[in-house]
Scaffold this active site. Structure first.
Site, PDB file in Angstrom:
ATOM      1  N   CYS A 196      49.737  25.737  -8.871  1.00 54.93           N
ATOM      2  CA  CYS A 196      49.383  26.101 -10.241  1.00 54.93           C
ATOM      3  C   CYS A 196      50.598  26.165 -11.174  1.00 54.93           C
ATOM      4  O   CYS A 196      51.090  25.123 -11.593  1.00 54.93           O
ATOM      5  CB  CYS A 196      48.605  27.405 -10.233  1.00 54.93           C
ATOM      6  SG  CYS A 196      47.675  27.664 -11.733  1.00 54.93           S
ATOM      7  N   ARG A 232      39.953  28.730 -20.325  1.00 54.00           N
ATOM      8  CA  ARG A 232      40.649  29.026 -19.091  1.00 54.00           C
ATOM      9  C   ARG A 232      39.753  28.639 -17.922  1.00 54.00           C
ATOM     10  O   ARG A 232      38.545  28.892 -17.958  1.00 54.00           O
ATOM     11  CB  ARG A 232      40.944  30.537 -19.054  1.00 54.00           C
ATOM     12  CG  ARG A 232      42.179  30.875 -18.326  1.00 54.00           C
ATOM     13  CD  ARG A 232      42.629  32.294 -18.403  1.00 54.00           C
ATOM     14  NE  ARG A 232      43.570  32.471 -17.303  1.00 54.00           N
ATOM     15  CZ  ARG A 232      44.838  32.081 -17.351  1.00 54.00           C
ATOM     16  NH1 ARG A 232      45.334  31.571 -18.463  1.00 54.00           N
ATOM     17  NH2 ARG A 232      45.624  32.221 -16.312  1.00 54.00           N
ATOM     18  N   HIS A 287      44.608  28.678  -5.391  1.00 55.23           N
ATOM     19  CA  HIS A 287      45.142  29.925  -4.851  1.00 55.23           C
ATOM     20  C   HIS A 287      44.286  30.309  -3.638  1.00 55.23           C
ATOM     21  O   HIS A 287      43.317  29.642  -3.322  1.00 55.23           O
ATOM     22  CB  HIS A 287      45.067  31.044  -5.893  1.00 55.23           C
ATOM     23  CG  HIS A 287      45.863  30.767  -7.127  1.00 55.23           C
ATOM     24  ND1 HIS A 287      47.222  30.638  -7.120  1.00 55.23           N
ATOM     25  CD2 HIS A 287      45.478  30.581  -8.420  1.00 55.23           C
ATOM     26  CE1 HIS A 287      47.648  30.404  -8.357  1.00 55.23           C
ATOM     27  NE2 HIS A 287      46.613  30.354  -9.161  1.00 55.23           N
TER      28      HIS A 287
HETATM   29  N1  GLN Z   1      50.248  30.559 -16.502  1.00 50.46           N
HETATM   30  C1  GLN Z   1      49.716  29.302 -16.083  1.00 50.46           C
HETATM   31  C2  GLN Z   1      48.362  29.019 -16.718  1.00 50.46           C
HETATM   32  O1  GLN Z   1      47.689  29.912 -17.157  1.00 50.46           O
HETATM   33  C3  GLN Z   1      49.629  29.236 -14.582  1.00 50.46           C
HETATM   34  C4  GLN Z   1      48.615  30.152 -14.012  1.00 50.46           C
HETATM   35  C5  GLN Z   1      48.669  30.237 -12.519  1.00 50.46           C
HETATM   36  O2  GLN Z   1      49.682  29.990 -11.900  1.00 50.46           O
HETATM   37  N2  GLN Z   1      47.581  30.672 -11.947  1.00 50.46           N
HETATM   38  O3  GLN Z   1      47.971  27.891 -16.779  1.00 50.46           O
END
Ligand code: GLN
Length: 706
Positions: free
Chosen positions: A568, A601, A665
């Protein structure tokens, strides 16, 4: 909601009520989303408005008579009839609001107790129903000398607008339900916006927490604690003002301590209210108070005392009240102590494990909305005190897998039924020993039920388990696993990938070392495997500074075929470009991929058909950045979820040589051990070893079947 006098006695029964919106049968989401209209919406017609309170009171009474929960529904009805009902709060003489990710319920209960000691009639949502409907229920009572409310971080602005508080206390900020709340930084920003809407309110802030202290503005006072340090993982040690690394001269736990930013001068503030907590005693503002019971969090005590002082109210503590249910209450069962604690995020779980020493642990683990749907955080808990673990609840197997990767945990067993798990855990606890029940949020009522009526008899069989793992000796140079920048890129549980690799090697008799590579360290050029995890935008920015200096080495490692796993935030940083906190920045350019903010998101469970392993991989994604591949090959095709961009359009992840980038994740290697072994196979090949022996991954298989 009643007078404060009844608060402590009634608190026990209330916990059942609190769970009304949080049990699996009545999902929290529904309660949040089908929430009541905003207080500032068009006022209701006069007759409806006049009915709002009587209807709420009537319903509350009826529910009480029926022995049902009455913390939210009556308020919901009142708010339906009168969307401006929250403004009733203004008729209370003093109005105190408590927010923050951890410790709200205990702090509010203590403030209630102290107000009662000062002779003030007080009402509030003392049982923890902290959404507007719970607050409205508390407002059914007659106006009192003081109103004390715990308020959910996400609805704070709305509540502040309605009730115009005199004082807003922020307990501290830790990562919590990141799939619902977003990254800690954005929770902080929401609270900052909410505070700006109440320019007359006094801000009472935890000065030991840099994120919370950065909320200062207008009239602000800080409370600060001294106590022996505890091993709890930090949620961001970057300066909340400029993003540079904070220097610490001392740490209490997590990111709390004596900090200073050399770049912009932001520093821990002087204390307006100070307390010292040691095993010997507790002192507030130089005055010795009764020693804190183990169940009471020193910050809850300190925050509550500071609130009293800040409002110029007298402080009287003849003794500390009983803990809020599920926050460290103990019973004795068959000569063993049983303690129940809430483990709702890495900070609270690690704290409670360290604070309540126990010979046996029973984890009740779930992934409801109120727990957080992503259980990757289990891997960020400091499990040091655990030796013999039992697990139950919908995520029993995930917790078991997490514990299996902790070498000092000697045995673990998962049960389908919490009562069986309790029976087995109690039987494994030596007489005179302590059994700790650690429950995620929605599992707390089940944990309390076990405590109240401990089931007796023989346990049924476990559904999965492990005993001592063999570590056959094998002589070789240890495999070096470089976990890069875990403080900046460690918010989403991905550090667990390092743990998984080390243990899976050790179980095969191969020595392995996990190296935490920090900013300022040289690039891990001699690593056998490179790991980068996910992080907040702010953390990614800091990580980029370190990675920039390492670029030539990282490029050479990629060229040499050193296996790398970038998750990510790490994946995004390896690409050509990305946007961080609204600013487009250049990436390392080691993966042909660009990342930009998407229209939404992407949060939720994800399944992919992985090109490399030939299997279905599972994980949890949570990212605002959407990526587009310009070359390389996708790591997988999306079976459900999103992947690089919305709806799986762009595929999932990217692979170039032995560099794998993915949005999964979980941590991904714990949930998908075949991927861990694929990477370890690459190491074996580079070292010229024969094939790696297979391991028994039946627990993972059962976990993944969910
Ligand atoms: N901050 C980054 C985003 O929101 C990565 C998020 C993450 O590593 N889960 O895209």
């Amino acid at each position: 909601m009643g007078d404060i006098a009844e608060a402590n006695g009634a608190a026990r029964t209330r916990l059942r009520e609190v769970s009304v919106c949080r049990t699996p049968r009545r999902p929290y989401k529904r309660c949040v989303q089908k929430s009541i209209p905003r207080h500032d919406e068009a006022p209701a017609a006069a007759p409806a408005r006049l009915l709002a309170r009587p209807a709420g009171l009537l319903l509350r009474r009826a529910l009480h008579l029926a022995g049902r929960a009455a913390t939210s529904l009556p308020g919901r009805v009142s708010l339906r009839l009168d969307p401006g009902f929250l403004a009733r709060a203004r008729s209370h003489q003093r109005r105190i609001v408590v927010t923050g990710t951890n410790g709200k319920t205990s702090t509010v209960a203590l403030i209630g107790y102290l107000l009662g000691q000062a002779g003030l009639r007080t009402v509030g949502n003392l049982g923890g129903a902290n959404l507007p409907q719970g607050i409205a229920t508390a407002l059914l009572d007659k106006p009192a000398d003081a109103l004390v409310l715990e308020v959910d971080e996400l609805t704070l602005a709305r509540v502040i607008d309605a009730i115009a508080p005199d004082l807003v206390l922020v307990t501290g900020l830790f990562r919590d339900q990141m799939d619902r709340h977003g990254e800690v930084r954005s929770v902080r920003d929401r609270i900052a916006d909410a505070l700006d809407r109440a320019p007359d309110a006094l801000r009472l802030l935890n000065g030991d927490d840099p994120l919370t202290a950065s909320l200062a503005g207008g009239r602000t006072r800080f409370f600060r604690l001294e106590q022996p340090p505890l091993d709890v993982p930090a949620d961001g040690t970057d300066c909340p003002v400029c993003g540079a690394a904070l220097d610490y001269t001392s740490r209490i736990y997590a990111q709390l301590g004596e900090y200073h930013c050399a770049a912009c001068g932001f520093a821990a503030p002087a204390a307006d209210f100070a307390a010292t907590a040691t095993p010997e005693g507790f002192a507030f503002e130089g005055e010795t108070l009764p020693p804190l019971p183990r169940a009471l969090h020193p910050y809850s005590a300190l925050g509550a005392l500071a609130a009293m002082r800040a409002l110029d109210l007298p402080v009287r503590v003849p003794e500390w009240p009983r803990p809020v249910p599920g926050r460290g209450d103990e019973v004795r069962v068959d000569g063993r102590d049983v303690v129940v604690v809430l483990g709702k995020n890495p900070a609270s779980t690690s704290w409670n494990l360290a604070r309540h020493a126990a010979s046996t642990h029973l984890f009740l683990a779930a992934d409801e909305i109120a727990d957080g749907r992503d259980v990757s955080w289990f891997f960020d808990v400091t499990m040091t005190p655990v030796r013999h673990a039992f697990t139950a609840g919908p995520r029993a197997r995930d917790m078991l897998v997490r514990l299996r990767y902790e070498r000092h945990v000697e045995s673990g067993a998962a049960y389908a039924d919490a009562e069986d798990a309790f029976r087995a855990a109690l039987a494994a606890t030596p007489e005179g020993g302590r059994l700790a029940l650690v429950a995620t949020y929605t599992q707390l009522p089940a944990a309390l039920a076990l405590m109240r009526q401990p089931p007796r008899g023989k346990p049924g069989p476990a559904i999965a388990g492990f005993g001592p793992r063999v570590h056959p000796p094998r002589v070789d140079a240890p495999v070096r696993i470089a976990l890069c920048l875990p403080d900046q890129l460690g918010t989403y549980g991905d550090s667990g990938n390092g743990r998984v690799l080390v243990e899976r090697l050790a179980w095969r008799g191969i020595p392995a070392e996990l190296h935490r590579i920090l900013p300022g360290d040289p690039a891990p050029r001699d690593a056998d495997i490179l790991l980068l995890g996910g992080g907040e935008d702010r953390g990614q920015r800091r990580a980029m500074e370190a990675l920039g200096g390492w670029r030539p080495d990282l490029a050479a490692m990629q060229e040499d075929g050193v296996p790398a796993l970038l998750v990510c935030g790490g994946l995004q940083l390896y690409g050509e470009s990305l946007t961080l906190e609204g600013q487009e920045v250049a990436g390392l350019g080691l993966l042909p991929l660009v990342t930009a903010p998407g229209d939404r998101r992407l949060v939720g469970h994800i399944r992919i058909a992985c090109a490399l392993t030939g299997t279905t991989l599972r994980g949890f994604e949570n990212h605002g950045g959407h990526s587009r591949r310009l070359g390389g090959v996708a790591f997988g095709t999306v079976l459900s979820g999103n992947g690089n961009a919305a709806d799986g359009r762009e595929g999932e992840g990217i692979v170039v040589s032995r560099t794998i980038g993915t949005y999964l994740h979980g941590p991904v290697l714990a949930r998908n051990p075949e991927l861990a072994d694929l990477m370890l196979g690459w190491v074996a090949e580079r070292r010229g070893w024969s094939k790696l022996a297979p391991l028994d991954d039946s627990t993972e298989a059962a976990m993944r079947a969910r």
